[in-house]
Design a protein around this motif. Sequence first.
Motif, short mmCIF file in Angstrom:
data_model
loop_
_atom_site.label_atom_id
_atom_site.label_comp_id
_atom_site.label_asym_id
_atom_site.label_seq_id
_atom_site.Cartn_x
_atom_site.Cartn_y
_atom_site.Cartn_z
N GLN A 173 0.87 -1.18 0.00
CA GLN A 173 0.00 0.00 0.00
C GLN A 173 0.90 1.23 0.00
N PHE A 174 1.41 1.59 -1.19
CA PHE A 174 2.36 2.71 -1.25
C PHE A 174 1.59 4.02 -1.34
N PRO A 175 1.71 4.89 -0.31
CA PRO A 175 0.95 6.14 -0.33
C PRO A 175 1.74 7.27 -1.00
N HIS A 176 1.21 7.79 -2.12
CA HIS A 176 1.89 8.89 -2.79
C HIS A 176 1.86 10.17 -1.97
N ASP A 177 0.75 10.37 -1.21
CA ASP A 177 0.64 11.64 -0.49
C ASP A 177 1.75 11.80 0.55
N ILE A 178 2.07 10.71 1.28
CA ILE A 178 3.11 10.81 2.30
C ILE A 178 4.48 11.08 1.67
N HIS A 179 4.74 10.44 0.53
CA HIS A 179 6.07 10.59 -0.09
C HIS A 179 6.18 11.88 -0.90
N ALA A 180 5.31 12.03 -1.92
CA ALA A 180 5.43 13.19 -2.81
C ALA A 180 4.82 14.44 -2.17
N THR A 194 3.58 15.13 1.77
CA THR A 194 4.12 15.50 3.08
C THR A 194 5.64 15.63 3.08
N ASN A 195 6.32 14.64 2.48
CA ASN A 195 7.78 14.66 2.51
C ASN A 195 8.41 15.32 1.29
N GLY A 196 7.54 15.79 0.38
CA GLY A 196 8.01 16.59 -0.75
C GLY A 196 9.06 15.93 -1.64
N ILE A 197 9.01 14.61 -1.76
CA ILE A 197 9.98 13.95 -2.63
C ILE A 197 9.58 14.20 -4.09
N ASP A 198 10.54 14.61 -4.91
CA ASP A 198 10.27 14.91 -6.31
C ASP A 198 9.85 13.64 -7.05
N LYS A 218 10.54 12.78 -9.87
CA LYS A 218 11.64 12.23 -10.66
C LYS A 218 12.61 11.40 -9.83
N TYR A 219 12.57 11.57 -8.50
CA TYR A 219 13.43 10.76 -7.65
C TYR A 219 13.09 9.29 -7.86
N CYS A 220 11.80 9.01 -8.01
CA CYS A 220 11.37 7.62 -8.18
C CYS A 220 11.08 7.28 -9.64
N ASN A 227 15.59 -0.99 -4.37
CA ASN A 227 16.79 -0.31 -3.84
C ASN A 227 16.53 1.16 -3.59
N VAL A 228 15.71 1.76 -4.46
CA VAL A 228 15.37 3.18 -4.27
C VAL A 228 14.62 3.35 -2.96
N CYS A 229 13.70 2.44 -2.68
CA CYS A 229 12.96 2.52 -1.42
C CYS A 229 13.93 2.39 -0.24
N MET A 230 14.91 1.49 -0.40
CA MET A 230 15.84 1.21 0.69
C MET A 230 16.73 2.40 1.03
N ASN A 231 16.94 3.31 0.05
CA ASN A 231 17.72 4.52 0.34
C ASN A 231 17.20 5.18 1.60
N CYS A 232 15.91 5.19 1.80
CA CYS A 232 15.33 5.82 2.98
C CYS A 232 14.90 4.79 4.02
N HIS A 233 14.31 3.70 3.53
CA HIS A 233 13.65 2.80 4.49
C HIS A 233 14.61 1.90 5.25
N LYS A 234 15.88 1.90 4.89
CA LYS A 234 16.88 1.25 5.73
C LYS A 234 16.81 1.88 7.12
N GLN A 235 16.57 3.18 7.17
CA GLN A 235 16.44 3.86 8.45
C GLN A 235 14.98 3.96 8.91
N ILE A 236 14.08 4.32 7.96
CA ILE A 236 12.69 4.56 8.36
C ILE A 236 11.95 3.23 8.45
N LYS A 237 11.77 2.76 9.68
CA LYS A 237 11.14 1.45 9.84
C LYS A 237 9.65 1.56 10.11
N GLU A 241 0.82 0.78 12.29
CA GLU A 241 0.36 0.03 11.12
C GLU A 241 1.37 0.06 9.97
N GLN A 242 2.24 1.06 9.96
CA GLN A 242 3.20 1.18 8.86
C GLN A 242 4.18 0.01 8.83
N VAL A 243 4.45 -0.55 9.99
CA VAL A 243 5.50 -1.57 10.10
C VAL A 243 5.25 -2.74 9.15
C1 HEC Z 1 13.27 9.80 0.08
C2 HEC Z 1 12.91 8.89 1.14
C3 HEC Z 1 11.92 7.76 0.86
C4 HEC Z 1 11.90 6.87 -0.19
C5 HEC Z 1 12.85 6.81 -1.38
C6 HEC Z 1 10.81 5.98 0.05
N1 HEC Z 1 10.15 6.32 1.20
FE1 HEC Z 1 8.56 5.34 2.01
N2 HEC Z 1 8.49 6.69 3.51
C7 HEC Z 1 9.36 7.76 3.67
C8 HEC Z 1 8.93 8.55 4.80
C9 HEC Z 1 9.61 9.81 5.32
C10 HEC Z 1 7.79 7.91 5.34
C11 HEC Z 1 6.92 8.36 6.50
C12 HEC Z 1 7.34 7.67 7.76
C13 HEC Z 1 6.53 8.18 8.94
O1 HEC Z 1 5.38 8.58 8.75
O2 HEC Z 1 7.05 8.11 10.03
C14 HEC Z 1 7.52 6.75 4.50
C15 HEC Z 1 6.49 5.86 4.72
C16 HEC Z 1 6.27 4.73 3.94
C17 HEC Z 1 5.22 3.76 4.17
C18 HEC Z 1 4.23 3.76 5.31
C19 HEC Z 1 3.11 4.64 4.91
C20 HEC Z 1 1.92 4.62 5.86
O3 HEC Z 1 1.74 5.61 6.58
O4 HEC Z 1 1.21 3.63 5.83
C21 HEC Z 1 5.31 2.82 3.18
C22 HEC Z 1 4.41 1.61 2.98
C23 HEC Z 1 6.40 3.22 2.32
N3 HEC Z 1 6.96 4.37 2.81
C24 HEC Z 1 6.79 2.51 1.20
C25 HEC Z 1 7.80 2.92 0.34
C26 HEC Z 1 8.17 2.21 -0.88
C27 HEC Z 1 7.49 0.96 -1.40
C28 HEC Z 1 9.20 2.89 -1.43
C29 HEC Z 1 9.90 2.59 -2.73
C30 HEC Z 1 9.10 2.61 -3.92
C31 HEC Z 1 9.47 4.02 -0.57
N4 HEC Z 1 8.60 4.00 0.49
C32 HEC Z 1 10.47 4.94 -0.81
C33 HEC Z 1 10.45 8.05 2.88
C34 HEC Z 1 10.79 7.40 1.72
#
Ligand code: HEC
Length: 439
Positions: free
Chosen positions: A234-241, A243-247, A249-251, A267-277, A281-283
């Motif tokens: 369930q990849f949420p565009h609103d949180i990434h593009a 709230t977090n303002g990711i461009d 083009k990054y993805c 691997n692109v996801c892992m750039n951030c999610h290695k740290q962001i666990k 419910e997100q876990v």
């Molecule tokens: C540039 C950094 C970055 C990248 C790249 C990234 N994420 Fe995230 N992601 C975040 C941040 C920041 C959050 C918000 C974490 C929070 O709310 O504490 C998040 C949250 C999430 C969540 C939980 C959302 C929710 O609230 O239910 C999922 C699922 C997720 N990302 C999937 C992905 C996937 C799949 C990819 C690769 C296609 C990806 N992310 C790439 C930064 C990133």
Amino acid sequence: MFNKGNKWLFALFATLFLMTSTSSFAQDGEALFNAKCATCHQPHQDMTGPKLYEVRKKWEDGGAADGSIYQWVKNWQVAAANDPYAKEVSAWSPTAMSFFADLSNEQIDAIFDYVDAQPMPSAGGDGGAVADAGGAQTSQEQETSLGWIWYIIAGIFVVIILSVGGVRRQLQHIDEDGEPQVTYGDEIKQWIFRNRKSVGVGVLVIVLALIVGLFLQLYQIGVVTAYQPSQPIQFPHDIHAGTNGIDCKYCHNSVDKSKSAGVPTVNVCMNCHKQIKGAGEQVEQIAKIYEAAGFNPEGPGAYTGETENLVWNKVHSLPDHVYFNHSQHVVVGGIDCKQCHGDMTKQKELPRVVPVEELNQIEGNVQLTKPTLTMGWCIECHGEKEIANGPVSGKGGGYYEEIHKRLLENDESLYEDYLEDGKVTVKELGGWECAKCHY
Ligand code: HEC
Ligand code: HEC
Ligand code: HEC
Ligand code: HEC
Ligand code: HEC
Ligand code: HEC
């Protein structure tokens, strides 16, 4: 009435008319239900969605707002925002229903009529249920036999006309022995010759009708509005593009360089999610990234080497015979993603093909009327939209100045035509040529 030779033509038209009118409404409810709803709904059993038997009554009894159920089918989010009852329904399961913005209220009623006419499958229900099933059975039979009645009436009609014609023919052409001299074929030929003008017009009308019908059928091929397939995460565009303002083009990193926008690797996801666990419910969702990447998040975190493929389902998909190029539109045309995909920075749900009515509500978008991703949609925009550095007014890069100069040297009057409305549209540069979009 049958003295006139036009009876043949009349009979033919009547039959044709009856056939086309009945076949179009016989199709409605059942076909629509099977095509659009049956993947998630059944009349009498809960599946992905709840059972739909007598759902209109259920909503009415439950105190839903007038017309709310139609709004629900077209766009449940809008219904849930306006009607507390619909909001309650939307909590039925975590799965969201698709949007069907293209359905009219009549079509939705046709679907419900069809569903309500489905007999209860169970044996040994209580008396009420059995009586219900009986009632439903007959009304369904009536509905289907009604279609046949029209064909039978049309058939009888033709037979009557033929036999009336036959009797008259025999009375006219009996010689002394009482034998008819002229065969049916001869009379038809003579009649056609005598009435060649109306026959000609009749044939023309029929051929045109068939061609138009064929084209209307062709335009239905592959048209799906508001398509929203499920995805592995369930990849949420609103949180990434958003709230977090990711461009974008990054993805979607090839969107400004090539034909396709591309979908990011894990691997692109892992750039951030290695740290962001994630938390709460997100876990669970983020754990799927680790599974795919072969990453053990425990302790300092380590790659295990056991990777899996993330299989994203393609949402926007054109048929193979169409050529569409992102960089041409995004870079050269200067068109924002919003124009075609809606505002993804606000998209909480999974991506979907945004219906054109919703695209039109976004500020700055060219207003179009044809369904998103259809040929009409591409064509309409090419007819409206100026090329980015359009008019000759001096602005614009060398590429377009070059084009303007070439046009001017080639054919001055054509060039004046182009500029009559003060703009050079994509169409005027060949954006309506079949070969630009079709392989
Ligand atoms: C540039 C950094 C970055 C990248 C790249 C990234 N994420 Fe995230 N992601 C975040 C941040 C920041 C959050 C918000 C974490 C929070 O709310 O504490 C998040 C949250 C999430 C969540 C939980 C959302 C929710 O609230 O239910 C999922 C699922 C997720 N990302 C999937 C992905 C996937 C799949 C990819 C690769 C296609 C990806 N992310 C790439 C930064 C990133
Ligand atoms: C992708 C699956 C899916 C498809 C396709 C789908 N629905 Fe649904 N529908 C649902 C779900 C799930 C619910 C329950 C509401 C919720 O949990 O969001 C629902 C609820 C409903 C309800 C309210 C039911 C109640 O008991 O109040 C109606 C009415 C309805 N759908 C009609 C339709 C019609 C008509 C179609 C076809 C045009 C259709 N749905 C297609 C998933 C679907
Ligand atoms: C953090 C990475 C990330 C960012 C940033 C991002 N996307 Fe996506 N996008 C994805 C992933 C992963 C998918 C495929 C999964 C899906 O369809 O749910 C996707 C799917 C899509 C799709 C549907 C593709 C299809 O299958 O047809 C569109 C359209 C889209 N993104 C547009 C955008 C736009 C516009 C932006 C910028 C506002 C954006 N995306 C920003 C990761 C991202
Ligand atoms: C002129 C309309 C238009 C614009 C503008 C546009 N797209 Fe698309 N997009 C499409 C179409 C059409 C498809 C389907 C392509 C196909 O199936 O070949 C698509 C498909 C996609 C996909 C699915 C993967 C792929 O490449 O097929 C992604 C992701 C995507 N677009 C992202 C974006 C992003 C990000 C932007 C803005 C930078 C953008 N799009 C701008 C029309 C557009
Ligand atoms: C929102 C408006 C818009 C939509 C929708 C749109 N286009 Fe375009 N298209 C443009 C613009 C603007 C250009 C011109 C770019 C430029 O300046 O060269 C263009 C150029 C093109 C070209 C190159 C034309 C040439 O003369 O070289 C092709 C091919 C094309 N589009 C295909 C498509 C297809 C296929 C679709 C539908 C899936 C589509 N377009 C939808 C605006 C649009
Ligand atoms: C601007 C791009 C564009 C141009 C120009 C264009 N087409 Fe198309 N055409 C499309 C797209 C996109 C589709 C797929 C639409 C769909 O699946 O609904 C399509 C589909 C079709 C189909 C399949 C039927 C259908 O609607 O799915 C036929 C046939 C067709 N085009 C013929 C033509 C002919 C003939 C011309 C020239 C007069 C032409 N096209 C010019 C974009 C274009």
